[in-house]
Write a protein that holds these residues in place. Structure first.
Motif, PDB file in Angstrom:
ATOM      1  N   ARG A   1      31.960  34.853  41.983  1.00 17.67           N
ATOM      2  CA  ARG A   1      31.994  34.475  40.385  1.00 17.67           C
ATOM      3  C   ARG A   1      33.515  34.925  39.821  1.00 17.67           C
ATOM      4  O   ARG A   1      33.751  33.949  39.229  1.00 17.67           O
ATOM      5  CB  ARG A   1      30.877  35.229  39.746  1.00 17.67           C
ATOM      6  CG  ARG A   1      29.519  34.174  39.973  1.00 17.67           C
ATOM      7  CD  ARG A   1      28.486  35.019  39.094  1.00 17.67           C
ATOM      8  NE  ARG A   1      28.722  34.469  37.728  1.00 17.67           N
ATOM      9  CZ  ARG A   1      28.091  33.349  37.286  1.00 17.67           C
ATOM     10  NH1 ARG A   1      27.499  32.644  38.038  1.00 17.67           N
ATOM     11  NH2 ARG A   1      28.224  33.160  36.036  1.00 17.67           N
ATOM     12  N   MET A   2      34.100  36.054  40.173  1.00 20.53           N
ATOM     13  CA  MET A   2      35.281  36.399  39.803  1.00 20.53           C
ATOM     14  C   MET A   2      36.372  35.406  40.206  1.00 20.53           C
ATOM     15  O   MET A   2      37.215  35.087  39.356  1.00 20.53           O
ATOM     16  CB  MET A   2      35.652  37.732  40.061  1.00 20.53           C
ATOM     17  CG  MET A   2      37.054  38.253  39.663  1.00 20.53           C
ATOM     18  SD  MET A   2      37.538  39.743  40.278  1.00 20.53           S
ATOM     19  CE  MET A   2      37.814  39.475  41.976  1.00 20.53           C
ATOM     20  N   TRP A   3      36.472  35.153  41.592  1.00 19.18           N
ATOM     21  CA  TRP A   3      37.249  34.243  42.005  1.00 19.18           C
ATOM     22  C   TRP A   3      37.193  32.654  41.781  1.00 19.18           C
ATOM     23  O   TRP A   3      38.017  32.002  41.572  1.00 19.18           O
ATOM     24  CB  TRP A   3      37.279  34.445  43.684  1.00 19.18           C
ATOM     25  CG  TRP A   3      38.570  34.160  44.286  1.00 19.18           C
ATOM     26  CD1 TRP A   3      38.968  33.192  44.943  1.00 19.18           C
ATOM     27  CD2 TRP A   3      39.676  35.263  44.577  1.00 19.18           C
ATOM     28  NE1 TRP A   3      40.365  33.278  45.535  1.00 19.18           N
ATOM     29  CE2 TRP A   3      40.707  34.540  45.267  1.00 19.18           C
ATOM     30  CE3 TRP A   3      39.877  36.491  44.171  1.00 19.18           C
ATOM     31  CZ2 TRP A   3      41.827  35.057  45.477  1.00 19.18           C
ATOM     32  CZ3 TRP A   3      40.813  37.034  44.341  1.00 19.18           C
ATOM     33  CH2 TRP A   3      42.099  36.420  44.979  1.00 19.18           C
ATOM     34  N   GLU A   4      35.997  32.576  41.380  1.00 20.06           N
ATOM     35  CA  GLU A   4      35.614  31.215  40.994  1.00 20.06           C
ATOM     36  C   GLU A   4      36.385  30.743  39.527  1.00 20.06           C
ATOM     37  O   GLU A   4      36.861  29.846  39.438  1.00 20.06           O
ATOM     38  CB  GLU A   4      34.061  30.812  41.126  1.00 20.06           C
ATOM     39  CG  GLU A   4      33.711  29.369  40.428  1.00 20.06           C
ATOM     40  CD  GLU A   4      32.480  28.982  40.178  1.00 20.06           C
ATOM     41  OE1 GLU A   4      32.101  28.245  39.815  1.00 20.06           O
ATOM     42  OE2 GLU A   4      31.618  30.272  39.890  1.00 20.06           O
ATOM     43  N   PHE A   5      36.090  31.882  38.909  1.00 19.35           N
ATOM     44  CA  PHE A   5      36.452  31.943  37.390  1.00 19.35           C
ATOM     45  C   PHE A   5      38.106  31.925  37.327  1.00 19.35           C
ATOM     46  O   PHE A   5      38.503  31.209  36.648  1.00 19.35           O
ATOM     47  CB  PHE A   5      35.810  33.071  36.780  1.00 19.35           C
ATOM     48  CG  PHE A   5      36.229  33.042  35.252  1.00 19.35           C
ATOM     49  CD1 PHE A   5      35.277  32.461  34.291  1.00 19.35           C
ATOM     50  CD2 PHE A   5      37.283  33.826  34.690  1.00 19.35           C
ATOM     51  CE1 PHE A   5      35.577  32.393  32.906  1.00 19.35           C
ATOM     52  CE2 PHE A   5      37.573  33.811  33.282  1.00 19.35           C
ATOM     53  CZ  PHE A   5      36.854  32.961  32.396  1.00 19.35           C
ATOM     54  N   TYR A   6      38.850  32.771  38.333  1.00 17.78           N
ATOM     55  CA  TYR A   6      40.200  32.884  38.476  1.00 17.78           C
ATOM     56  C   TYR A   6      40.767  31.471  38.696  1.00 17.78           C
ATOM     57  O   TYR A   6      41.700  30.979  38.112  1.00 17.78           O
ATOM     58  CB  TYR A   6      40.537  33.970  39.524  1.00 17.78           C
ATOM     59  CG  TYR A   6      41.653  33.606  40.371  1.00 17.78           C
ATOM     60  CD1 TYR A   6      42.928  33.504  39.553  1.00 17.78           C
ATOM     61  CD2 TYR A   6      41.526  33.661  41.827  1.00 17.78           C
ATOM     62  CE1 TYR A   6      44.145  33.280  40.556  1.00 17.78           C
ATOM     63  CE2 TYR A   6      42.748  33.319  42.374  1.00 17.78           C
ATOM     64  CZ  TYR A   6      44.347  33.331  41.653  1.00 17.78           C
ATOM     65  OH  TYR A   6      45.342  32.880  42.465  1.00 17.78           O
ATOM     66  N   LEU A   7      40.045  30.884  39.752  1.00 18.64           N
ATOM     67  CA  LEU A   7      40.616  29.571  40.055  1.00 18.64           C
ATOM     68  C   LEU A   7      40.461  28.466  38.981  1.00 18.64           C
ATOM     69  O   LEU A   7      41.436  27.621  38.808  1.00 18.64           O
ATOM     70  CB  LEU A   7      39.980  29.094  41.477  1.00 18.64           C
ATOM     71  CG  LEU A   7      40.456  29.793  42.815  1.00 18.64           C
ATOM     72  CD1 LEU A   7      39.731  29.607  44.080  1.00 18.64           C
ATOM     73  CD2 LEU A   7      41.909  29.865  42.964  1.00 18.64           C
ATOM     74  N   ALA A   8      39.225  28.314  38.484  1.00 21.02           N
ATOM     75  CA  ALA A   8      39.007  27.407  37.445  1.00 21.02           C
ATOM     76  C   ALA A   8      39.933  27.779  36.274  1.00 21.02           C
ATOM     77  O   ALA A   8      40.405  26.607  35.629  1.00 21.02           O
ATOM     78  CB  ALA A   8      37.650  27.369  37.113  1.00 21.02           C
ATOM     79  N   TYR A   9      39.854  28.886  35.897  1.00 22.63           N
ATOM     80  CA  TYR A   9      40.823  29.312  34.686  1.00 22.63           C
ATOM     81  C   TYR A   9      42.331  28.914  34.879  1.00 22.63           C
ATOM     82  O   TYR A   9      42.815  28.295  33.921  1.00 22.63           O
ATOM     83  CB  TYR A   9      40.905  30.681  34.627  1.00 22.63           C
ATOM     84  CG  TYR A   9      41.492  31.574  33.575  1.00 22.63           C
ATOM     85  CD1 TYR A   9      41.130  31.573  32.221  1.00 22.63           C
ATOM     86  CD2 TYR A   9      42.626  32.327  33.518  1.00 22.63           C
ATOM     87  CE1 TYR A   9      41.556  32.362  31.145  1.00 22.63           C
ATOM     88  CE2 TYR A   9      43.201  32.876  32.751  1.00 22.63           C
ATOM     89  CZ  TYR A   9      42.932  32.849  31.459  1.00 22.63           C
ATOM     90  OH  TYR A   9      43.388  33.572  30.508  1.00 22.63           O
ATOM     91  N   SER A  10      42.861  29.254  35.998  1.00 25.04           N
ATOM     92  CA  SER A  10      44.352  28.644  36.438  1.00 25.04           C
ATOM     93  C   SER A  10      44.423  27.303  36.241  1.00 25.04           C
ATOM     94  O   SER A  10      45.355  26.720  35.737  1.00 25.04           O
ATOM     95  CB  SER A  10      44.660  29.265  37.847  1.00 25.04           C
ATOM     96  OG  SER A  10      44.390  30.703  37.922  1.00 25.04           O
TER      97      SER A  10
END
Length: 425
Positions: free
Chosen positions: A390-399
């Motif tokens: 979930r952290m990595w999904e949020f990071y990629l979507a946030y970027s």
């Protein structure tokens, strides 16, 4: 449930591993200072319901239209934001306390209206709820090694799951939109070739690359007949880059070194650095540009690719501990175009070519995010738990949202020594 399976916005996410010692700040919502949670509740509800979003808090009926913000646990959600601001917003997603049917779309709307989320009179009180950057993340020589290990040494296999076959971890340059997965390797080579062309890399030229990645730029420079020295602080990247270079039969032309940019030796016809300045840190930008200057031979060229943000936004971010810095890129700071120009000039360097293509980065990140979600089970098999995913999904979507909202850009620049009046041919 894994992230590769479809999830409705009204369906609570798996609670992940918030109870495990690996995620101490997610174990339970923090205790916000007295009254802060109530203030956060009023401000956030008023701000998001005024935006083109479909919002739902707990058992309340949804309101509005657009990408959804579905808050499963409102009390925890508001307490986290009251205590830690945007860090709390990201941590609440990691903990499964809210979801969206279009995470990138939601974050794009929030990014585009970031200055409207807090009323103007309260912005002056920003220092009361944002945290300063930790001293431990300063990019000294020892600090830079620690920060690199926390991201780039996670696992070569992890990055290989969502990057394309070139293992390029920076913006590609496409010929048409929407970009397709099958076009990504050629788009990454197009990006690399543009930089090598800017730096006039060809047969017999000596090239220094600051920031090896997994070796694709060094491979293409060596294939042009150049002699390449490339430096990295990531032992994992160095190991795989060396293997890839040897497999291509170019080990005699490429030297991959585990070395800090502050410890460079020699001078080169061309210096290339791709999205490495973001990891340098504001305190060390003068040192970084001095290293570029000292590494380039008289008449040589420096090709630089950097993510950028607006100058005022950069100044605010420089004073703030962010979710990205805490969980993804410790010690990093995205520079502004003005900061690059100022620090380059301070080192006796001049920008003579500058091209931005932020839309291409949004497309690149979309492809990475889609592939990461498709391969969630393989990520889990590597030992990365649901909270990490979930952290990595949020990071990629946030970027991706940052580029879609034009809050961020990415630029390719050519720098030369300021003593030269003309760009050398």
């Amino acid at each position: 449930m894994t992230l590769s399976l479809p999830r409705t916005a009204d369906e609570p996410a798996q609670r992940c591993s918030a109870e495990t010692p690996a995620w101490p700040d997610l174990t339970r919502p923090p205790t916000a200072p007295w009254g802060h949670a109530a203030v956060a509740r009023r401000l956030i509800r008023r701000a998001v319901t005024a935006l083109p979003l479909r919002c739902r808090f707990g058992a309340e009926p949804p309101s509005g239209s657009g990408p959804s913000l579905t808050v499963h646990e409102p009390e925890a959600f508001f307490r986290r934001i009251a205590a830690y601001g945007l860090i709390g917003f990201g941590e609440s997603y990691m903990a499964g306390e809210w979801d969206s049917d279009d995470l990138t779309g939601l974050l794009t709307v929030l990014t585009a209206h970031v200055d409207e989320l807090v009323p103007a009179p309260l912005r002056r009180l920003r220092g009361a709820w944002v945290r300063p950057r930790p001293e431990a993340e300063l990019n000294s020589r020892a600090g830079a090694r620690r920060n690199v290990r926390r991201h780039y040494d996670l696992s070569n296999e992890l990055f290989a799951l969502f990057l394309d076959e070139t293992l390029s971890y920076s913006s590609a340059v496409f010929t048409s939109f929407p970009a397709r997965h099958e076009s990504l390797p050629a788009a990454q080579h197009r990006k690399i070739d543009r930089l090598l062309d800017l730096a006039c890399v060809g047969p017999g030229k000596s090239v220094l690359e600051i920031g090896t990645g997994w070796g694709e730029l060094a491979l293409r420079a060596a294939a042009r007949g150049a002699r390449v020295t490339t430096v990295t602080l990531s032992a994992e990247q160095r190991h795989l880059a060396r293997r890839r270079i040897a497999a291509a039969g170019l080990a005699d032309r490429v030297d991959v070194q585990l070395r800090d940019y502050r410890d460079l030796e020699g001078r080169y016809d061309a210096v290339v650095s791709v999205e490495m300045i973001e990891a340098v840190g504001r305190d060390f930008w003068p040192t970084y540009f001095a290293a570029l200057r000292d590494a380039v031979a008289p008449g040589g060229r420096i090709a630089l690719q950097s993510i950028t943000m607006g100058h005022e936004q950069m100044l605010r971010t420089a004073r703030t501990h962010t979710w990205i810095a805490k969980y993804v890129f410790p010690g990093g700071l995205i520079p502004s175009r003005e900061a690059i120009e100022t620090h380059a000039a301070g080192a006796g360097l001049r920008i003579v070519s500058d091209q931005g293509y932020g839309d291409h980065y949004a497309q690149t990140l979309r492809l990475w995010r889609e592939r990461f979600l498709q391969r969630a089970e393989a990520v889990e098999a590597l030992g990365f738990d649901a909270t990490f995913r979930r952290m990595w999904e949020f990071y990629l979507a946030y970027s991706e949202a940052g580029f879609r909202a034009r809050y961020l850009d990415v630029r390719q620049m050519l720098l030369i020594q300021d003593v030269f009046e003309e760009v050398p041919q």
